[in-house]
Design an enzyme around this catalytic site. Structure first.
Site, PDB file in Angstrom:
ATOM      1  N   SER A 292       0.818  -1.213   0.000  1.00 53.03           N
ATOM      2  CA  SER A 292       0.000   0.000   0.000  1.00 53.03           C
ATOM      3  C   SER A 292       0.855   1.270   0.000  1.00 53.03           C
ATOM      4  O   SER A 292       1.566   1.542  -0.947  1.00 53.03           O
ATOM      5  CB  SER A 292      -0.953  -0.053   1.203  1.00 53.03           C
ATOM      6  OG  SER A 292      -1.920   0.953   1.138  1.00 53.03           O
ATOM      7  N   ASP A 303      10.276   5.292  -9.929  1.00 54.38           N
ATOM      8  CA  ASP A 303       9.862   5.842 -11.225  1.00 54.38           C
ATOM      9  C   ASP A 303      10.478   7.202 -11.502  1.00 54.38           C
ATOM     10  O   ASP A 303      10.644   7.589 -12.666  1.00 54.38           O
ATOM     11  CB  ASP A 303       8.331   5.951 -11.292  1.00 54.38           C
ATOM     12  CG  ASP A 303       7.671   4.589 -11.459  1.00 54.38           C
ATOM     13  OD1 ASP A 303       8.389   3.579 -11.453  1.00 54.38           O
ATOM     14  OD2 ASP A 303       6.432   4.541 -11.605  1.00 54.38           O
ATOM     15  N   LYS A 317      -0.407  -4.230  -3.376  1.00 48.81           N
ATOM     16  CA  LYS A 317      -1.724  -3.691  -3.027  1.00 48.81           C
ATOM     17  C   LYS A 317      -1.855  -2.298  -3.637  1.00 48.81           C
ATOM     18  O   LYS A 317      -1.241  -1.343  -3.155  1.00 48.81           O
ATOM     19  CB  LYS A 317      -1.923  -3.609  -1.524  1.00 48.81           C
ATOM     20  CG  LYS A 317      -3.292  -3.049  -1.133  1.00 48.81           C
ATOM     21  CD  LYS A 317      -3.416  -2.890   0.372  1.00 48.81           C
ATOM     22  CE  LYS A 317      -4.788  -2.339   0.744  1.00 48.81           C
ATOM     23  NZ  LYS A 317      -4.988  -0.952   0.282  1.00 48.81           N
TER      24      LYS A 317
END
Length: 544
Positions: A292, A303, A317
């Protein structure tokens, strides 16, 4: 004529209703939707079922079943469990301020929170609570839930506990005035070496951001130049806390995460340029227990090519829940959107609605397929995406680390597994701590306590204890797993005597992921680089 027509219409409606009731019996007249069917069903059961029915209890059992047909993370929380469910994320709760374990049907005080209500009342680590408010508090019916129910309570209320203390034969009573007990989400902040700070985030709660700022100031006083953020086994929490902390490490206008759902328009979360550490070399540790909000943070760093991610593939998740409360105090956590990392990947692993059993077995399946031990065993179920610099990353099943560190099972034996899974190591560690507390109290630092325990041959003492408690002695296996057993046993004694930070310091000394992070800093490769051009193929085209 108009009056005559109106009378005909009224007569027709009346006759139609009479005939409908006559031929339909007790069936429902109009069912327009699923919700009305459920409502009417409960009404029929209450009116006509053969036995007395507790409708509230029936609804309590039905709601979780309905939510389970949606996705694995939409859940119902009963009114009595709401406080427990929220305490970890709130950052505090009202209680007496002890950590406890239940051994042999008795509550043992494992640690007393510094300057908390229990310490101010006079309780000590090692005490055994045998009564609460004058009633016995021992026996097979004693559970963790029962203990928390009795010891937690509104602030400034009092609870009277009877205590058996080591070396004393009589029960001693203490009156404790309950107070606010802090629950820290950052459980360790210290220097791994002269240049490298380490911060362990246990969950993402209400106080995590302010705790993080405090931790960073602490490391600044130590002149840290590199930073390790440990998110292993951090199952998540509040999304906005992960966004706030990510903002501290990113330059202006970098996408951190975005959410989107059927009824939730896309919402972007971007850095504002006010972060204090956009240039510090950073490593983030993750494993299969990182989920999460932990994946939001790790995905944002990966990224944006801001940090090196080390460890094993995260949980996967990528669903966002909203808490919705009912008038009776119960609530549901309903999935309203998916979150996407800056490259556009959804990290949610695949699931089949209503099949919670297989979803929960995913981590076991990963273990059986060898993923914990070999990077080649990782199965990517989603398409490839690319970071800002063009590095390839994958969605559809967690964050895959930049540097894989597998579990080392070289010296794991069946004896070691049984010793850990049976709970015997935890039991022995507590018994040893309790019996030697006066001596162990002399050690206030992790290193000196660890060095002392090595000389006490705790593995041999454990083997004798375990043999007396049903785990047959296996000398060859004990010899092979000696280092693992010693680390497990001594770490728990250190935790019992000191605190969670001391436990992390001890475990991190030989932790492969931590050692790999230190190598990354030494080599100056914490900031990821763009992939190099591959050599030209025979037909002259270039490959990346």
């Amino acid at each position: 004529m108009p009056v005559l027509m109106a009378m005909c219409v009224v007569i027709g409606i009346v006759l139609g209703t009479l005939f409908a009731n006559h031929f339909s019996g007790n069936r429902l007249n109009i069912v327009k939707s699923g919700s009305s069917r459920l409502s009417n069903l409960l009404g029929i059961i209450e009116d006509q079922y053969v036995d007395e029915v507790n409708i509230d209890s029936l609804v309590e059992k039905a709601i979780p079943q309905i939510l389970s047909e949606l996705d694995p993370h939409s859940v119902y929380i009963s009114a009595k469990d709401v406080q427990i469910a929220n305490d970890d994320l709130k950052g505090s709760f009202s209680g007496v301020g002890i950590e406890f374990v239940i051994r042999e049907d008795t509550l043992h005080v494992q640690n007393v929170i510094n300057n908390g209500p229990a310490e101010r009342a006079g309780l000590l680590a090692g005490d055994k609570i045998v009564s609460v408010d004058g009633k016995p508090f021992v026996g097979k019916k004693l559970t963790n839930e029962e203990a928390m129910h009795k010891l937690k309570g509104p602030k400034d209320t009092k609870v009277r506990v009877g205590v058996m203390r080591y070396g004393q034969k009589k029960v001693k009573e203490f009156v404790i005035t309950r107070g606010e007990i802090p629950l820290k989400s950052i459980t360790a902040t210290y220097m791994l070496d002269d240049k490298t700070g380490y911060i362990r985030i246990k969950n993402w709660g209400e106080t995590t951001y302010t705790e993080m700022l405090t931790a960073l100031v602490t490391l600044e006083d130590e002149n840290f130049e590199n930073l390790v953020i440990d998110l292993r086994d951090n199952t998540g929490g509040y999304l906005d806390r992960a966004v706030q902390i990510a903002n501290e490490f990113l330059p202006k206008n970098r996408l951190i995460v975005y959410t989107e759902g059927r009824k939730s328009p896309r919402q972007d979360f971007r850095s504002d340029g006010h972060g204090s550490y956009p240039d510090i070399p950073l490593v983030v540790l993750i494993n299969e227990g990182s989920a999460s909000a932990s994946e939001i943070f790790a995905g944002a760093m990966q990224d944006n090519d801001r940090a090196t991610i080390i460890g094993r593939r995260s949980f996967g998740k990528g669903l966002v829940q909203q808490q919705i409360e009912f008038p009776d105090g119960s609530m549901i956590r309903l999935t309203i959107a998916r979150y996407y990392s800056p490259s556009g990947r959804c990290i949610q692993k695949p699931y089949v609605s209503g099949d919670a059993a297989n979803y929960e077995k995913d981590l076991i399946s990963r273990y059986e397929h060898g993923e914990y031990f070999s990077q080649d065993s990782i199965k990517h179920t989603g398409p490839a995406y690319h970071t800002r610099l063009g590095r390839e990353v994958y969605g559809g099943g967690g964050i895959t680390p930049d540097i894989f560190v597998g579990e080392d099972t070289t010296n794991v034996t069946s004896y070691y597994k049984q010793a850990g899974m049976s709970g015997l190591i935890l039991q022995f560690a507590y018994t040893y701590t309790d019996s030697n507390r006066l001596k162990l109290n002399n050690f206030k630092e992790m290193d000196e306590l660890a060095n002392y325990l090595v000389k006490q041959n705790t593995v041999e003492k454990f083997a004798a204890y375990a043999d007396a408690h049903g785990l047959r002695r296996r000398n060859l296996m004990i010899q092979r797993s000696h280092k693992l057993l010693e680390q497990f046993i001594n770490s728990r004694i250190i935790y019992n005597m000191l605190d969670e930070q001391a436990w992390h310091q001890y475990m991190n000394r030989d932790d492969p992921a931590v050692l790999q992070a230190l190598r990354v800093f030494k080599e100056g490769t914490a900031f990821p680089k763009a992939p190099e051009e591959k050599k030209q193929t025979k037909n002259g085209s270039k490959q990346r």
